[in-house]
Design a protein around this motif. Structure first.
Motif, PDB file in Angstrom:
ATOM      1  N   ALA A  77      -0.791   4.522  34.193  1.00 26.15           N
ATOM      2  CA  ALA A  77       0.072   4.031  35.257  1.00 26.15           C
ATOM      3  C   ALA A  77       1.415   4.729  35.124  1.00 26.15           C
ATOM      4  O   ALA A  77       2.009   4.742  34.046  1.00 26.15           O
ATOM      5  N   GLN A  78       1.913   5.327  36.201  1.00 26.53           N
ATOM      6  CA  GLN A  78       3.118   6.135  36.103  1.00 26.53           C
ATOM      7  C   GLN A  78       4.329   5.429  36.681  1.00 26.53           C
ATOM      8  O   GLN A  78       4.262   4.714  37.662  1.00 26.53           O
ATOM      9  N   ASP A  79       5.465   5.651  36.024  1.00 27.60           N
ATOM     10  CA  ASP A  79       6.771   5.227  36.487  1.00 27.60           C
ATOM     11  C   ASP A  79       7.585   6.511  36.625  1.00 27.60           C
ATOM     12  O   ASP A  79       7.720   7.265  35.671  1.00 27.60           O
ATOM     13  N   ARG A 135       8.324   9.578  29.674  1.00 25.91           N
ATOM     14  CA  ARG A 135       7.903   8.806  28.510  1.00 25.91           C
ATOM     15  C   ARG A 135       6.411   8.524  28.607  1.00 25.91           C
ATOM     16  O   ARG A 135       5.866   8.391  29.681  1.00 25.91           O
ATOM     17  N   VAL A 136       5.792   8.440  27.464  1.00 22.90           N
ATOM     18  CA  VAL A 136       4.371   8.089  27.401  1.00 22.90           C
ATOM     19  C   VAL A 136       4.206   7.026  26.329  1.00 22.90           C
ATOM     20  O   VAL A 136       4.699   7.180  25.210  1.00 22.90           O
ATOM     21  N   LEU A 137       3.528   5.947  26.653  1.00 23.41           N
ATOM     22  CA  LEU A 137       3.272   4.875  25.703  1.00 23.41           C
ATOM     23  C   LEU A 137       1.813   4.937  25.283  1.00 23.41           C
ATOM     24  O   LEU A 137       0.908   4.750  26.090  1.00 23.41           O
ATOM     25  N   VAL A 138       1.572   5.259  24.012  1.00 21.78           N
ATOM     26  CA  VAL A 138       0.227   5.298  23.459  1.00 21.78           C
ATOM     27  C   VAL A 138       0.079   4.076  22.573  1.00 21.78           C
ATOM     28  O   VAL A 138       0.601   4.018  21.460  1.00 21.78           O
ATOM     29  N   ARG A 139      -0.604   3.059  23.070  1.00 19.40           N
ATOM     30  CA  ARG A 139      -0.695   1.774  22.390  1.00 19.40           C
ATOM     31  C   ARG A 139      -1.776   1.776  21.323  1.00 19.40           C
ATOM     32  O   ARG A 139      -2.851   2.323  21.537  1.00 19.40           O
ATOM     33  N   TYR A 140      -1.501   1.105  20.212  1.00 20.57           N
ATOM     34  CA  TYR A 140      -2.561   0.822  19.255  1.00 20.57           C
ATOM     35  C   TYR A 140      -3.272  -0.435  19.723  1.00 20.57           C
ATOM     36  O   TYR A 140      -2.637  -1.436  20.070  1.00 20.57           O
ATOM     37  N   TYR A 164       1.334   5.683  16.531  1.00 16.16           N
ATOM     38  CA  TYR A 164       1.171   5.030  17.830  1.00 16.16           C
ATOM     39  C   TYR A 164       2.540   4.547  18.283  1.00 16.16           C
ATOM     40  O   TYR A 164       3.351   4.096  17.467  1.00 16.16           O
ATOM     41  N   GLY A 165       2.810   4.641  19.583  1.00  9.90           N
ATOM     42  CA  GLY A 165       4.098   4.194  20.090  1.00  9.90           C
ATOM     43  C   GLY A 165       4.471   4.944  21.350  1.00  9.90           C
ATOM     44  O   GLY A 165       3.616   5.421  22.097  1.00  9.90           O
ATOM     45  N   GLU A 166       5.764   5.077  21.573  1.00 10.16           N
ATOM     46  CA  GLU A 166       6.283   5.684  22.796  1.00 10.16           C
ATOM     47  C   GLU A 166       6.711   7.122  22.537  1.00 10.16           C
ATOM     48  O   GLU A 166       7.503   7.400  21.642  1.00 10.16           O
ATOM     49  N   ILE A 167       6.176   8.042  23.323  1.00 11.70           N
ATOM     50  CA  ILE A 167       6.544   9.452  23.254  1.00 11.70           C
ATOM     51  C   ILE A 167       7.707   9.694  24.215  1.00 11.70           C
ATOM     52  O   ILE A 167       7.644   9.309  25.385  1.00 11.70           O
ATOM     53  N   LEU A 168       8.745  10.343  23.719  1.00  6.17           N
ATOM     54  CA  LEU A 168       9.890  10.688  24.564  1.00  6.17           C
ATOM     55  C   LEU A 168      10.114  12.187  24.512  1.00  6.17           C
ATOM     56  O   LEU A 168      10.256  12.761  23.430  1.00  6.17           O
TER      57      LEU A 168
END
Length: 205
Positions: free
Chosen positions: A20-22, A27-32, A197-201
């Motif tokens: 889902a894009q904003d 930023r990219v959120l790669v969730r564990y 895992y987390g948010e890529i900036l």
């Protein structure tokens, strides 16, 4: 600019991804979560371009750079291999041995990280550090005689409970083994399949 939230799930025995894009930032959120932790973390996301291609090795592809305090056996770049049986790396038996993984194209605000066992002794007591410049390090996680990885089949994921001052993006991560901190009571650092895992900036975030 776009924020991409990536959520993985299983369908017909295969991993699927929803994005889902904003359009406000990069930023990219790669969730564990409950998906296959071997494959779907920040390093894998970068190497496979979000799952769109068969990924190159993350070091060969230029996404990360790996360094170690010393090398007793194997190739330090193997720290970022996907599967434990491909991992053959260990440092010398020197107190406070370390391995660093630097992201070349982005920074990461971490929530979890993963380690896997390989042929060497298993880490029990270590610190995870983060750095934005490669010189100033912040403690992100501490383990003291923790046998979770030792008792795991092959790998374990660790959640971070960061203080507000540490809850920010980092370019580099360091595993620092405490003196005599492995399962053999020596200072050899040996692990595989490091993943975050987390948010890529990226630039412009």
């Amino acid at each position: 600019k776009a924020t991409v939230s990536v959520l993985y799930w299983r369908q017909d025995g295969k991993m699927r991804a929803s994005q889902a894009q904003d359009t406000q930032s990069q930023r990219v959120l790669v969730r564990y979560g409950s998906y296959d932790t071997r494959s779907f973390g920040v390093i894998n996301y970068l190497a496979t371009k979000g799952g769109r291609i068969m990924g190159a090795h993350p070091v060969v592809g230029g996404y990360v750079a790996v360094a170690a305090s010393s090398v007793e056996s194997g190739d330090v770049n193997a720290v970022c291999e996907t599967y434990p049986d491909e991992q053959k790396f260990a440092t010398l038996d020197v107190p406070f041995s370390w391995v660093t993984v630097r992201f070349n194209t982005c920074m990461v605000r971490p929530t979890h990280y993963k380690l896997a066992k390989c042929s060497g002794p298993v880490p029990l007591s270590w610190h995870l550090h983060g750095s934005s410049d490669g010189s100033t390090w912040v403690i992100l996680d501490i383990h003291d005689k923790d046998k979770l990885l030792q008792n795991a089949e092959d790998e374990a994921v660790f959640a971070l409970s960061l203080p507000p001052s540490a809850d920010k993006p980092y370019r580099s991560f360091r595993i620092l083994l405490q003196q005599n901190g492995n399962s053999d009571a020596t200072s050899v650092l040996s692990f595989s399949c490091f993943e975050v895992y987390g948010e890529i900036l990226t630039k412009g975030s």
